[in-house]
Scaffold this motif. Structure first.
Motif, mmCIF file in Angstrom:
data_model
loop_
_atom_site.group_PDB
_atom_site.id
_atom_site.type_symbol
_atom_site.label_atom_id
_atom_site.label_comp_id
_atom_site.label_asym_id
_atom_site.label_seq_id
_atom_site.Cartn_x
_atom_site.Cartn_y
_atom_site.Cartn_z
ATOM 1 N N ASN A 30 -1.858 -49.300 18.470
ATOM 2 C CA ASN A 30 -1.642 -47.874 18.679
ATOM 3 C C ASN A 30 -2.391 -47.030 17.657
ATOM 4 O O ASN A 30 -2.886 -47.526 16.661
ATOM 5 N N GLU A 33 0.021 -42.386 15.192
ATOM 6 C CA GLU A 33 1.466 -42.197 15.182
ATOM 7 C C GLU A 33 2.108 -43.048 16.269
ATOM 8 O O GLU A 33 1.440 -43.511 17.178
ATOM 9 N N GLN A 34 3.393 -43.238 16.134
ATOM 10 C CA GLN A 34 4.115 -44.076 17.087
ATOM 11 C C GLN A 34 5.469 -43.441 17.373
ATOM 12 O O GLN A 34 6.124 -42.942 16.460
ATOM 13 N N ARG A 35 5.883 -43.473 18.624
ATOM 14 C CA ARG A 35 7.200 -42.967 19.027
ATOM 15 C C ARG A 35 8.182 -44.119 19.110
ATOM 16 O O ARG A 35 7.843 -45.200 19.582
ATOM 17 N N SER A 37 12.551 -44.979 19.876
ATOM 18 C CA SER A 37 13.849 -44.523 20.352
ATOM 19 C C SER A 37 14.919 -45.338 19.653
ATOM 20 O O SER A 37 14.822 -46.567 19.587
ATOM 21 N N ASP A 47 14.812 -39.839 19.990
ATOM 22 C CA ASP A 47 13.386 -40.148 19.985
ATOM 23 C C ASP A 47 12.767 -39.535 18.736
ATOM 24 O O ASP A 47 12.987 -38.362 18.438
ATOM 25 N N ILE A 48 12.002 -40.344 18.005
ATOM 26 C CA ILE A 48 11.313 -39.843 16.826
ATOM 27 C C ILE A 48 9.859 -40.279 16.858
ATOM 28 O O ILE A 48 9.506 -41.264 17.519
ATOM 29 N N LYS A 49 9.047 -39.528 16.155
ATOM 30 C CA LYS A 49 7.625 -39.846 16.041
ATOM 31 C C LYS A 49 7.354 -40.079 14.564
ATOM 32 O O LYS A 49 7.713 -39.256 13.732
ATOM 33 N N LEU A 50 6.745 -41.216 14.230
ATOM 34 C CA LEU A 50 6.459 -41.565 12.845
ATOM 35 C C LEU A 50 4.955 -41.722 12.637
ATOM 36 O O LEU A 50 4.261 -42.268 13.493
ATOM 37 N N LYS A 52 1.544 -43.357 11.179
ATOM 38 C CA LYS A 52 1.161 -44.756 10.969
ATOM 39 C C LYS A 52 1.312 -45.162 9.507
ATOM 40 O O LYS A 52 1.705 -46.290 9.214
#
Length: 150
Positions: A30, A33-35, A37, A47-50, A52
């Motif tokens: 990916n 960033e990665q989503r 749950s 749901d969060i987005k972090l 990399k």
């Protein structure tokens, strides 16, 4: 925040190892960033987005826990006590105090206590490592000149 230092149990280490492998696989495929749950105790999904960079750090933490190691995260702008700095450099506190008094590592005083910046401790540690590597190379060259088998 719980500041107790505890070695991970075998079960925790095994789970951390599995999670680090799974997460590392996701990161390899990916972007920046990665989503994710997460389901809380009430069954609600979040749901969060972090970024990399945070996930890479998380993989490293999980990898270390998976190997049964204790992990401590220190912000790079942190100030350390002289005992913490001495521990990081694997030396006694009196030896570190001598280095501080000699000006080898910068420090500041808070009352009657010395505080050392994490980044300055790491710079000194890197300097020590580089000096050791240079010395090792010189010894290796000397051994080769004297045909000592190295």
């Amino acid at each position: 925040m719980n500041t107790a230092i505890r070695i991970p149990s075998q079960e925790e280490a095994a789970l951390a190892k599995l999670c680090s492998q799974e997460l590392a696989g996701v990161l390899a495929t990916n972007g920046d960033e990665q989503r994710f749950s997460f389901t809380d105790d009430s069954g609600n999904t979040h749901d969060i987005k972090l970024p990399k960079s945070a996930l890479n750090l998380f993989v490293e933490v999980l990898t270390q826990l998976g190997e049964g190691n204790i992990v401590q995260i220190t912000p790079i702008h942190a100030e350390l006590t002289t005992q913490q700095a001495a521990d990081m450099l694997n030396m006694s506190r009196p030896t570190l105090i001598k280095l501080l008094d000699d000006g080898a590592i910068p420090f500041n005083r808070t009352g009657n206590r010395r505080k050392v910046a994490y980044v300055d401790v790491m710079k000194y540690k890197e300097t020590l490592l580089n000096k050791r590597l240079v010395s090792l190379e010189e010894l290796t060259a000397l051994d080769q000149e004297n045909k000592m088998g190295y």
